[in-house]
Design an enzyme around this catalytic site. Structure first.
Site, short mmCIF file in Angstrom:
data_model
loop_
_atom_site.label_atom_id
_atom_site.label_comp_id
_atom_site.label_asym_id
_atom_site.label_seq_id
_atom_site.Cartn_x
_atom_site.Cartn_y
_atom_site.Cartn_z
N HIS A 126 39.11 42.91 39.36
CA HIS A 126 39.00 41.77 40.27
C HIS A 126 38.56 40.52 39.52
CE1 HIS A 126 34.79 43.41 40.61
NE2 HIS A 126 34.46 42.14 40.62
N HIS A 181 33.08 35.67 37.12
CA HIS A 181 33.37 36.76 36.18
C HIS A 181 34.75 37.34 36.46
CE1 HIS A 181 31.37 38.88 39.57
NE2 HIS A 181 32.25 39.82 39.34
N GLU A 208 36.86 38.42 44.63
CA GLU A 208 35.47 38.44 45.06
C GLU A 208 35.00 36.99 45.14
OE1 GLU A 208 32.83 40.22 42.16
OE2 GLU A 208 31.20 40.44 43.61
CO CO Z 1 32.48 41.41 40.63
#
Ligand code: CO
Length: 134
Positions: free
Chosen positions: A79, A7, A130
């Protein structure tokens, strides 16, 4: 080591307004909000054919995205999340390579119920990264 983009996360000041833009103006499918007190955010997922966009709104005074929104009051990209097969192995490899893992270095359970770690943006060209084990 890296798999798919899981994502891309955007911090937004007003989750309801951002949801309306993605759902009504952009015509995307947007999930119901999930309140994640342990992460200090409320999140919705914008479902796209090849990945997801997460819209994050601060939750509580200690929210980790509050400072970001102070610097970027209208919101911004927060992020990017890449999938990995083995998060401990990925973390150990990156630490050996000199990258900094945020927090205590131990994976936490993220918004999807899977272990995640965050990597320092200064080690990745200004982007908070991440990693999520899938
Ligand atoms: Co995230």
């Amino acid at each position: 080591m890296l798999g798919r983009v899981n994502h891309i996360a955007m911090a937004v000041p007003d989750l309801a307004a951002a949801t309306a833009v993605y759902r009504d103006t952009l015509g995307a499918t947007v999930s119901l909000p999930q309140v994640l007190p342990e992460h200090g955010v409320t999140v919705v997922f914008v479902e796209l054919p090849n990945t997801k966009v997460e819209l994050l709104e601060p939750l509580g005074a200690e929210s980790p995205i509050a400072a970001f929104l102070e610097k970027n009051p209208s919101g911004g990209m927060h992020h990017i999340c890449y999938e990995v097969d083995d998060i401990a192995a990925a973390r150990d490899h990156l630490v050996r390579a000199g990258a900094r893992v945020l927090g205590n270095g131990e994976p936490k359970i993220g918004a999807h119920g899977k272990p995640v770690v965050f990597l320092h943006p200064k080690d990745f060209f200004g982007a908070l990264v991440e990693l999520e084990q899938v």
